[in-house]
Design an enzyme around this catalytic site. Sequence first.
Site, PDB file in Angstrom:
ATOM      1  N   ASP A 141      37.315  67.387  41.627  1.00 36.56           N
ATOM      2  CA  ASP A 141      36.347  66.547  40.770  1.00 36.56           C
ATOM      3  C   ASP A 141      35.741  67.161  40.149  1.00 36.56           C
ATOM      4  O   ASP A 141      35.726  68.395  39.745  1.00 36.56           O
ATOM      5  CB  ASP A 141      35.459  66.325  42.247  1.00 36.56           C
ATOM      6  CG  ASP A 141      34.686  67.342  42.704  1.00 36.56           C
ATOM      7  OD1 ASP A 141      35.345  68.022  43.115  1.00 36.56           O
ATOM      8  OD2 ASP A 141      33.400  67.411  42.320  1.00 36.56           O
ATOM      9  N   GLU A 149      33.441  68.815  45.660  1.00 32.96           N
ATOM     10  CA  GLU A 149      32.952  70.395  45.709  1.00 32.96           C
ATOM     11  C   GLU A 149      31.107  70.227  44.739  1.00 32.96           C
ATOM     12  O   GLU A 149      30.724  70.468  45.015  1.00 32.96           O
ATOM     13  CB  GLU A 149      34.351  70.815  45.390  1.00 32.96           C
ATOM     14  CG  GLU A 149      33.343  72.423  44.936  1.00 32.96           C
ATOM     15  CD  GLU A 149      32.661  73.034  44.124  1.00 32.96           C
ATOM     16  OE1 GLU A 149      32.451  73.977  43.959  1.00 32.96           O
ATOM     17  OE2 GLU A 149      32.603  72.434  42.955  1.00 32.96           O
TER      18      GLU A 149
END
Length: 386
Positions: A74, A139
Amino acid sequence: MDETEKIAILQKLIQIKSVNGNEAAVARYIASLFEPYQQSAKVEFVTYSPGRDNLVITIGNPNGKQLGLSGHEDVVDPGELSTWHHDPFAGEIAAGNVYGRGASDMKSGLAAIVIAMLELLADGTPLNGSIRLLATVGEETGEYGAAQLTKAGYADQLAALVIAEPTGLDKIAYTARGVIDYHVDSIGKSVHSAQSAKGINAIDNLIVFYNEVTEIMQRLDKIDPVLGGLLHNVDLISGGEQINTIPGEARLSANVRTIPAYPNQMIYDILEKLVHRLNDRAGFQLKLSYSYPEEAVPGRSNAPLVKLAQKIGHRVIGNRVIPVGAGGASDASEFLQSKAQFSAIVYGPGTNTSHEPDEYIEIEQFLQATMLYRNLALAFLAGEGN
């Protein structure tokens, strides 16, 4: 694999808009790169939610020790597009750099790991153990992909872990602060401000909490020689409906950056004790909650894994590699909660443009990282860094 192919992989990853979601597209693309090696690579998708897949790829000899190489899929939102000179999702090349959201944090590190593994497979390099790619979702918003993989046992066989977050190749983070984001909701009683004695001001009660928690946190004054002291900041306070009404609800949100001397459980105990004590007072109704807390990562600058990474890094970049502490958390905080006992370091390509407009990675540094991870993996599995 030639340099043009390597850069193209990084560009493709940047072009996938995985802003706090859509990581499945990243996982599918990476998995497609391993299709020519189906007999030598075990590819596993671990779904977190629709459109959000972690990816685990394992290569090598299952009878030897296992090295984990990890990166997150991400990226953060690019923000106001008018502040960018380069399209954040184009992977443009200019002046020896690749630009785009995630170029530094951390699709360059993820791409470098993938390329290192692909080259080992393409060359048929025998491995004295196995390498496991752990590509995670979420994350940037709480390490919940790493938490999911850890609970599922994907880190239980690791002998060491390298997180490819952007430190720059001249620094290795071997210890890191933990993080606790917490919220305190205050329930009062809303009345007209002209009759305030009949109400309970939810904001006033939060101010009492704020003053007392600040005083308590200031007494936690131990200093870590690398990370510094514990940090506690109240960053958000909201409440009330309008200026002539006593607020019946309010919320305070704070961020704590912990150090090994003050583990997260100690902070939980302090906060919960304070809330319980205040709720014993007339008119107080406080509720405490947390979002994605992460433990501090202890470590030693002279640990074998750190020394090995320093040696390999020096060979690759030609400069000294310095062990440092990290102020922010990473997926290492979750993976270290596994059943295995292993060392973890954060070491990856990057610039100081992470999360900024015109984020970029230097092409030379990115290409060096592909070589570094390959050489580090081979050295570790050959018995160095134990």
